[in-house]
Design a protein around this motif. Structure first.
Motif, mmCIF file in Angstrom:
data_model
loop_
_atom_site.group_PDB
_atom_site.id
_atom_site.type_symbol
_atom_site.label_atom_id
_atom_site.label_comp_id
_atom_site.label_asym_id
_atom_site.label_seq_id
_atom_site.Cartn_x
_atom_site.Cartn_y
_atom_site.Cartn_z
ATOM 1 N N PRO A 64 -12.486 22.169 -53.164
ATOM 2 C CA PRO A 64 -11.884 23.420 -53.632
ATOM 3 C C PRO A 64 -12.580 24.039 -54.832
ATOM 4 O O PRO A 64 -12.100 25.018 -55.395
ATOM 5 C CB PRO A 64 -10.456 23.005 -53.986
ATOM 6 C CG PRO A 64 -10.572 21.567 -54.353
ATOM 7 C CD PRO A 64 -11.630 20.999 -53.445
ATOM 8 N N VAL B 121 -13.061 22.765 -57.948
ATOM 9 C CA VAL B 121 -12.256 22.561 -59.153
ATOM 10 C C VAL B 121 -12.919 21.558 -60.088
ATOM 11 O O VAL B 121 -12.942 21.754 -61.298
ATOM 12 C CB VAL B 121 -10.840 22.089 -58.775
ATOM 13 C CG1 VAL B 121 -10.031 21.752 -60.028
ATOM 14 C CG2 VAL B 121 -10.122 23.147 -57.948
ATOM 15 N N ALA C 245 -1.427 22.009 -54.071
ATOM 16 C CA ALA C 245 -2.623 22.500 -54.762
ATOM 17 C C ALA C 245 -2.976 23.883 -54.227
ATOM 18 O O ALA C 245 -3.052 24.088 -53.011
ATOM 19 C CB ALA C 245 -3.791 21.542 -54.550
ATOM 20 N N ARG C 246 -3.201 24.830 -55.116
ATOM 21 C CA ARG C 246 -3.552 26.193 -54.748
ATOM 22 C C ARG C 246 -4.662 26.690 -55.669
ATOM 23 O O ARG C 246 -4.660 26.419 -56.860
ATOM 24 C CB ARG C 246 -2.351 27.133 -54.885
ATOM 25 C CG ARG C 246 -1.163 26.784 -53.998
ATOM 26 C CD ARG C 246 -1.463 27.104 -52.534
ATOM 27 N NE ARG C 246 -0.288 26.893 -51.692
ATOM 28 C CZ ARG C 246 -0.001 25.745 -51.105
ATOM 29 N NH1 ARG C 246 -0.795 24.704 -51.299
ATOM 30 N NH2 ARG C 246 1.080 25.631 -50.348
ATOM 31 N N ARG C 247 -5.578 27.433 -55.059
ATOM 32 C CA ARG C 247 -6.638 28.064 -55.865
ATOM 33 C C ARG C 247 -6.906 29.461 -55.326
ATOM 34 O O ARG C 247 -6.997 29.675 -54.112
ATOM 35 C CB ARG C 247 -7.929 27.237 -55.828
ATOM 36 C CG ARG C 247 -9.009 27.777 -56.752
ATOM 37 C CD ARG C 247 -10.276 26.922 -56.724
ATOM 38 N NE ARG C 247 -11.255 27.428 -57.660
ATOM 39 C CZ ARG C 247 -12.096 28.430 -57.398
ATOM 40 N NH1 ARG C 247 -12.071 29.028 -56.201
ATOM 41 N NH2 ARG C 247 -12.964 28.848 -58.304
ATOM 42 N N GLU D 86 -9.397 33.079 -56.093
ATOM 43 C CA GLU D 86 -10.621 33.518 -56.760
ATOM 44 C C GLU D 86 -10.951 34.951 -56.368
ATOM 45 O O GLU D 86 -10.795 35.354 -55.212
ATOM 46 C CB GLU D 86 -11.788 32.611 -56.359
ATOM 47 C CG GLU D 86 -13.147 33.114 -56.822
ATOM 48 C CD GLU D 86 -14.294 32.572 -55.983
ATOM 49 O OE1 GLU D 86 -15.446 32.951 -56.268
ATOM 50 O OE2 GLU D 86 -14.042 31.791 -55.039
ATOM 51 N N SER E 55 -10.644 32.978 -61.588
ATOM 52 C CA SER E 55 -9.978 32.038 -60.683
ATOM 53 C C SER E 55 -8.750 31.439 -61.339
ATOM 54 O O SER E 55 -8.629 31.389 -62.574
ATOM 55 C CB SER E 55 -10.937 30.921 -60.257
ATOM 56 O OG SER E 55 -11.321 30.139 -61.372
ATOM 57 N N TYR F 287 -6.199 27.882 -60.641
ATOM 58 C CA TYR F 287 -5.907 26.666 -59.881
ATOM 59 C C TYR F 287 -4.601 26.078 -60.407
ATOM 60 O O TYR F 287 -4.360 26.028 -61.618
ATOM 61 C CB TYR F 287 -7.029 25.637 -60.036
ATOM 62 C CG TYR F 287 -6.713 24.311 -59.383
ATOM 63 C CD1 TYR F 287 -6.808 24.154 -58.008
ATOM 64 C CD2 TYR F 287 -6.306 23.223 -60.152
ATOM 65 C CE1 TYR F 287 -6.504 22.945 -57.404
ATOM 66 C CE2 TYR F 287 -6.005 22.005 -59.558
ATOM 67 C CZ TYR F 287 -6.107 21.876 -58.177
ATOM 68 O OH TYR F 287 -5.800 20.676 -57.589
ATOM 69 N N THR G 99 -1.526 22.806 -59.383
ATOM 70 C CA THR G 99 -1.155 21.682 -58.535
ATOM 71 C C THR G 99 0.070 20.989 -59.117
ATOM 72 O O THR G 99 0.265 20.977 -60.337
ATOM 73 C CB THR G 99 -2.311 20.667 -58.409
ATOM 74 O OG1 THR G 99 -1.901 19.556 -57.605
ATOM 75 C CG2 THR G 99 -2.736 20.145 -59.773
ATOM 76 N N SER H 15 -9.650 26.150 -46.954
ATOM 77 C CA SER H 15 -10.040 27.287 -47.776
ATOM 78 C C SER H 15 -10.653 28.370 -46.904
ATOM 79 O O SER H 15 -11.103 28.112 -45.775
ATOM 80 C CB SER H 15 -11.045 26.868 -48.859
ATOM 81 O OG SER H 15 -12.292 26.535 -48.287
#
Length: 699
Positions: A61, A63, A177-179, A181, A198, A200, A202, A692
């Motif tokens: 991801p 991160v 968990a999320r991201r 951008e 971005s 992120y 979790t 993703s």
């Protein structure tokens, strides 16, 4: 030899044995880490690993550095699953003792140091979604970067695109968990630019491990003329939430790896961070043979860190409490001048001279932590550290077959503490320390053929304590003036082979001897004290293979064997915590075997843009303390991924699906070295998924 590790070696041998003559791979990347000028990886007289942007995007991801750097030999990047403590990153064993942050390895982002003058760095400021490539320099030439340069990790951001491009990305994974951008890049005349934002978040695999991280990374390249370029970078990190789940004892880990010790929740152990940084790098060519480079940067870091120290342990007069609060201002500048000239008809030389100055000022306070509530002031001081470095480096090419490089760096690192909290039983702890070192490096390369280079390097390095390591003593208060800088001697022998048929192989042997190694003495409630150990020895071999078996199949294999041991028997700790470190004990936190293998399939004839891969990762035993009386078992993981890259006109879409730990192995991702409560183990998640999608539009 363990079966899992042997199978990886067998895979490497099979890959080499079945290599056939195939079409040439894309142009080899150019790196700057070792020689400080653009040089092909093959021609660099040192062990350098390069991870490109496409690999970074497919590794996870985007991160943590651990996602992409697992494929580079010689470097260990262990994910703690704890955003309050950052990654545990080490190169050839340097940095493995760090209880938080990056220690013993220099981290540089777009030419600007992310490692402070005292040797402590943070990886959380790296924006992987806008990274163009990552370089990892191992071996003696890394020592020319100064204090705590057991290795060098450099991250380079994208500097714009030919056409204006908007990128939207999102990912989701286990444990909520999320991201998200948004990135915009383009160019206009002499200007190239990239702006990446971005977020992120979790809930975390473990109890009390939720986190949120917001980042902005912007790079502006201004090509003033054919001879002059300025790169300006702005980086912002806002981490408003990072709960600390602490480590677990072996019994707790085996019973329930997701739990967090009660004291973490009771004291609300967590960290919040805000960091802003801006810097510029100027490069100017006076003529075809003379180049001048200058850098300047400023930054500010604000931290509020609630520790898990029980309230009773905070009450003694010399205690600094259980909440750390500091406001850090840091800055620096550097210049280097490089000149190329002919010594004779058969010899060409390059001479480089440089000067660096970096400083850091912390306005630091400590407070009582009463069940997460800030209490009375217990620490108030100004901490200053500055380094002044001068570098001289020369290299000579003797015809087509031989080249040599030599350099020397003189460093001065000054620490100063001004104590403003003086109370009954707590004396004035003000003081200062100065460390000095002059470290030479030399190497030679034999260009045996257009396809084979063989090199040898040797050098000396040093590593000062950080301010955190100097801050506490087992008995009494005040700066730990008994803590010496560690000194090391490095020798490396390596070879690089490139086949015109798209196969490459690299090997490096190294021997490192260190005296006055800085090790953890006690580690209680999130607070550590440090001391100097006796001599240590690190010996090892690193192997790396990349190549294409056919137009559709390619493979990557890397193997590291590291023997990192104490070289004499010494006593550690005091009172009930006293232990004896036997000669031959392994350095804790350092895996003695690690390996990575990947087989990727990307058919060109059909299914336009489809790609898939199998990854195998092996990490050896991790001893938890100097006594070596317990360890995290070795583990071999299998990861799977599949994705597409489809383009229609100016629109491009890249979906990706990853299955991590596909065989659902139960293991500890890292260990907390010498944790006094024996909460050594930081559990890693079981089988998990990540999905993703990246969408781009080029105007």
């Amino acid at each position: 030899m363990k079966p899992a590790f042997a199978s990886l070696l067998a895979l490497a041998a099979s890959v080499c044995a079945h290599a056939q003559e195939l079409p040439v791979v894309p142009q080899e990347p150019v790196v700057v880490s070792a020689t400080r000028s653009a040089t092909r990886v093959f021609d660099v007289p040192a062990a350098v690993g390069v991870v490109d942007g496409e690999t970074i995007r497919s590794a996870g991801p985007m991160v943590n550095l651990s996602e992409a750097l697992v494929r580079v030999p010689g470097i260990s990047v262990l994910n703690r699953q704890n955003f309050s403590q950052d990654l545990q990153l080490s190169v050839r064993g340097f940095g493995s003792r760090s209880t938080f942050g990056i220690r013993g390895v220099r981290l540089i982002i777009d030419g600007i140091p992310a490692t402070m003058p005292d040797g402590q760095g943070q990886a959380s400021s790296v924006s992987l979604s806008s990274a163009e490539r990552i370089e990892v320099l191992r071996g003696p030439l890394a020592l020319l970067y100064g204090n705590a340069a057991g290795g060098v990790v450099q991250v380079f951001s994208e500097a714009g695109s030919e056409r204006p491009t908007v990128t939207l990305g999102t990912s989701a994974g286990a444990y909520d968990a999320r991201r998200y951008e948004v990135k915009f890049s383009g160019s206009s005349g002499p200007h190239g630019y990239t702006v990446d934002v971005s977020r992120y978040s979790t809930d975390g695999y473990r109890d009390h491990s939720a986190a949120q991280r917001d980042q902005l990374n912007a790079k502006w390249r201004w090509q003033l003329s054919d001879a002059t370029r300025i790169d300006t970078v702005v980086n912002v990190l806002d981490q408003p939430l990072a709960l600390d789940p602490l480590g677990l004892t072996r019994a707790q880990w085996e019973d329930n790896p997701r739990q967090s010790p009660a004291i973490a929740i009771q004291q609300d152990a967590h960290k919040t961070v805000k960091q802003k940084q801006a810097g510029s790098v100027l490069e100017h060519r006076f003529d075809a043979d003379t180049t001048f480079v200058a850098r300047i940067y400023v930054g500010r870091r604000e931290l509020d860190n609630a520790l898990s120290v029980p309230l009773a342990a905070q009450l003694p007069a010399t205690s600094s409490g259980g909440i750390v609060d500091f406001d850090r201002h840091y800055s620096g500048a550097g210049v280097q001048l490089q000149r190329r000239f002919a010594l004779a008809d058969f010899a060409v030389a390059r001479l480089l001279a440089g000067f660096d100055y970096d400083r850091m000022l912390d306005d630091r306070q400590g407070y009582l932590n009463n069940s997460g509530v800030r209490g009375a002031l217990r620490r108030d001081e100004d901490d200053k550290v500055a380094n002044t470095d001068a570098l001289l480096q020369a290299s000579v090419d003797f015809g087509d077959r031989w080249s040599a490089i030599a350099g020397v760096r003189s460093s001065r690192v000054r620490f100063e503490t001004a104590d403003r909290y003086i109370a009954p039983g707590n004396p004035d702890d003000s003081g200062e320390l100065v460390y000095r070192a002059t470290n030479p490096v030399a190497g030679v390369t034999w260009h045996a053929s257009p396809a084979l280079n063989v090199y040898a390097n040797a050098g000396r390095g040093f590593e000062t304590p950080t301010f955190t390591e100097l801050a506490y003593r087992n008995a009494g208060s005040g700066i730990n003036k008994d803590l010496k800088a560690s000194r090391s001697r490095h020798v490396e022998l390596g070879a690089k082979w490139r086949a015109a048929s798209a196969h490459s192989f690299e090997a490096a042997l190294f021997d490192i001897r260190t005296r006055d190694e800085i090790v953890v003495d006690t580690n209680v409630g999130g607070r550590s004290t440090f001391r100097n150990a006796g001599p240590t020895a690190r010996r090892g071999i690193e192997l790396a293979y990349t190549g294409r078996w056919s137009r559709d199949w390619r493979a990557t294999v890397s193997v590291t064997a590291l023997r990192a041991r104490f070289d004499e028997t010494v006593a550690s700790g005091t009172g009930a915590a006293a232990v004896t470190i036997a000669r031959g004990n392994r350095l804790p936190g350092t895996p003695e075997r690690s390996a990575f293998a990947e087989v990727a399939y990307a058919p060109r004839a059909a299914w336009g843009g489809f790609n898939t891969a199998l990854e195998v990762v092996h990490v050896g035993h991790l001893y938890v303390n100097d006594a070596n009386d317990d360890s995290a078992p070795a583990v071999t993981l299998v990861n799977l991924r599949a994705g597409f890259k489809h383009r229609i006109g100016g629109f491009e879409i890249e979906p990706l699906l990853r299955l991590e730990n596909a065989t659902d192995r139960r293991y500890a991702g890292s260990v907390i070295v010498n944790e006094a409560n024996r909460r050594f183990f930081e559990p890693a998640p079981p089988r998990g998924w990540m999905a993703s999608i990246i969408a781009r539009y080029r105007f």
